[in-house]
Design an enzyme around this catalytic site. Structure first.
Site, PDB file in Angstrom:
ATOM      1  N   THR A  11       0.831  -1.206   0.000  1.00 31.12           N
ATOM      2  CA  THR A  11       0.000   0.000   0.000  1.00 31.12           C
ATOM      3  C   THR A  11       0.865   1.255   0.000  1.00 31.12           C
ATOM      4  OG1 THR A  11      -1.777  -1.168   1.142  1.00 31.12           O
ATOM      5  CG2 THR A  11      -1.852   1.227   1.216  1.00 31.12           C
ATOM      6  N   CYS A  12       1.961   1.211   0.727  1.00 31.21           N
ATOM      7  CA  CYS A  12       2.853   2.372   0.827  1.00 31.21           C
ATOM      8  C   CYS A  12       3.491   2.700  -0.518  1.00 31.21           C
ATOM      9  CB  CYS A  12       3.945   2.102   1.861  1.00 31.21           C
ATOM     10  SG  CYS A  12       3.289   1.633   3.482  1.00 31.21           S
TER      11      CYS A  12
END
Length: 161
Positions: free
Chosen positions: A48-49
């Site tokens: 996600t990052c």
């Protein structure tokens, strides 16, 4: 206790990789007299990052600066080598400050630490974004689910500026 809007950021020192090598950056250095967007991720290079959260800020850096933001920084409980590699790999070196909170001291002082041992990550930061003016928190957006980047996204920050 979690930091709140209207409170001053705690003193802390980060390490950041630059083209000239590692440098220490303090809260005072980065936030004094400036309007800064700070966002935090549970870990550099995590899905996600890397696929959502960071790219949104890189894509919107000019729009953020167009709304009066002086600096954009990302902080993670990683060492400066990892954060530097992430800055280089993402194309963000020199655009965004990639701050290594290697021992989670800043994250813990904010009350935004999370035990992600169940996912194999250990003590990390919650995912959040904040607008900071001259060291004082003006807005704080904390994700309830570390696998999402919605309220802490660049798009949400832009809407709120």
């Amino acid at each position: 206790m979690t930091i709140a809007v209207g409170e001053r950021l705690p003193d802390a020192t980060f390490k950041e990789k630059t083209k000239d090598g590692p440098v220490e950056t303090t809260v005072k250095d980065l936030f004094s007299g400036k309007k800064v967007v700070l966002f935090a991720v549970p870990g550099a290079f995590t899905p996600t990052c890397s696929l959502n959260h960071l790219p949104g800020y890189l894509d919107n850096i000019d729009a953020l600066k167009g709304k009066g933001v002086d600096e954009v920084a990302v902080v993670s409980v990683n060492d400066w080598h990892v954060m530097g590699a992430w800055a280089e790999h993402s194309g963000g070196m020199g655009k965004i400050h990639f701050l290594a909170d290697w021992n989670a001291a800043f994250t813990k002082a904010l009350g935004l630490d999370a035990d992600l041992s169940g996912g194999g990550l250990g003590v990390r930061s919650k995912r959040y974004s904040m607008l900071v003016e001259d060291g004082v928190v003006k807005s704080l957006n904390i994700e309830e689910n570390p696998g999402q980047a919605t309220v802490s996204s660049a798009a949400h920050m832009l809407e709120s500026l």
